[in-house]
Design an enzyme around this catalytic site. Structure first.
Site, mmCIF file in Angstrom:
data_model
loop_
_atom_site.group_PDB
_atom_site.id
_atom_site.type_symbol
_atom_site.label_atom_id
_atom_site.label_comp_id
_atom_site.label_asym_id
_atom_site.label_seq_id
_atom_site.Cartn_x
_atom_site.Cartn_y
_atom_site.Cartn_z
ATOM 1 N N ASP A 19 -2.542 5.444 -1.274
ATOM 2 C CA ASP A 19 -3.118 6.135 -0.109
ATOM 3 C C ASP A 19 -3.989 7.308 -0.544
ATOM 4 O OD1 ASP A 19 -3.575 6.571 2.557
ATOM 5 O OD2 ASP A 19 -1.728 7.717 2.887
ATOM 6 N N HIS A 36 -12.784 3.715 -1.299
ATOM 7 C CA HIS A 36 -12.129 2.417 -1.503
ATOM 8 C C HIS A 36 -12.581 1.784 -2.822
ATOM 9 C CE1 HIS A 36 -10.164 2.720 2.260
ATOM 10 N NE2 HIS A 36 -11.241 2.552 3.008
ATOM 11 N N LEU A 130 2.767 -9.106 -16.737
ATOM 12 C CA LEU A 130 2.997 -8.323 -15.521
ATOM 13 C C LEU A 130 2.872 -9.188 -14.261
ATOM 14 C CD1 LEU A 130 3.269 -5.464 -14.140
ATOM 15 C CD2 LEU A 130 0.768 -5.472 -14.026
#
Ligand code: IPE
Ligand code: IPE
Ligand code: MG
Length: 249
Positions: A19, A36, A130
């Site tokens: 955020d 963004h 991962l």
């Protein structure tokens, strides 16, 4: 529960709410879009760090069920960014053995994005590095509702008895059932709320909140969060004395 009694090592599964992109941009006099874009660049660095540190799983919140409420222009821009980031980065992530999957109600996304998501999942399906999970059009309540429907469907078809429903079965019907539960949760950007993220899965997760906006949340910041995690005593309902005793044993 044995795991709870051991000394805390690095986290197995980190769940992040990325955020603060908008405020990061505003502070620099830039449009939200720039925030963004910077956020996606940062995600790439964090993914690389987690892969190098041999963290088992990373689940990131990219777009919540509620984010459709944003202006159409911002929603479309996010969709475009997801498509281009996936298409540009998937081959390299694949080379690094990253296993990518999306969780959420993907049917509402543009077909092009759904295609990129399927292609990434298919390509990286067998990778053992991962496990990157991207929560997109995801909501914890959506997840639980889905699990409820799966189980209720089995009961109504006579495949399952109501009394056989237990927590393990519900967990299996939820997203992320193939991974250890998140042990470290991080929310950047200063807010201290869950915003309908992994409501069931984070029942015992350690919660770390950082004021840093996501594009500035560097691998060093993540390393700091991990050392904070290592200093937590995870008691899972027990007393500190019980933990000490079992350490001595
Ligand atoms: C998070 O950053 C990214 C998404 C929700 C897609 P925000 O866009 O929420 O940034 P702030 O909270 O407005 O700063
Ligand atoms: C939560 O961020 C979802 C993502 C980061 C994708 P928001 O910034 O939309 O959260 P709220 O709605 O302000 O709590
Ligand atoms: Mg926000």
């Amino acid at each position: 529960m044995g795991q709870a009694l051991q000394k805390n090592n690095k986290p197995h599964h980190i769940a992040i709410i990325m955020d603060g992109n908008g405020r990061w941009a505003k502070k620099r006099g830039l449009p939200r879009a720039a925030g963004h874009k910077a956020g996606i660049t940062n995600l790439r660095k964090i993914v690389e760090y987690c892969a190098a540190e041999q963290i088992e799983a990373l689940t990131v919140y990219a777009f919540s069920s509620e984010n459709w409420r944003r202006p159409d222009q911002e929603v479309s821009l996010l969709m475009e960014l997801f498509i281009s980031a996936l298409n540009e980065q998937v081959d390299e992530l694949h080379e690094h053995q990253v296993n990518i999957r999306f969780i959420g109600d993907l049917a509402r996304f543009p077909q092009k994005l759904q295609d990129s998501i399927t292609a990434a999942a298919t390509l990286t399906n067998k990778n053992s590095g991962l496990h990157l999970r991207v929560a997109a059009n995801y909501g914890g309540r959506w997840d639980i509702t889905n699990a409820f429907k799966t189980i209720a469907g089995k009961i109504s078809r006579g495949e399952l008895e109501l009394n056989d429903v237990d927590e393990a079965m519900i967990q299996q019907a939820l997203t992320l059932s193939d991974l250890p539960e998140p042990d470290l949760f991080i929310r950047t950007g200063g807010e201290q709320r869950i915003s309908n993220y992994l409501l069931w899965q984070m029942a015992y997760t350690e919660m770390y909140f950082s004021d840093t906006y996501w594009p500035d949340f560097s691998p060093e910041c993540l390393a700091e969060a991990c050392s904070w995690f290592e200093s937590r005593q995870r008691r899972f309902g027990r007393t500190p004395e019980q933990l000490k005793q079992s350490e001595r044993a």
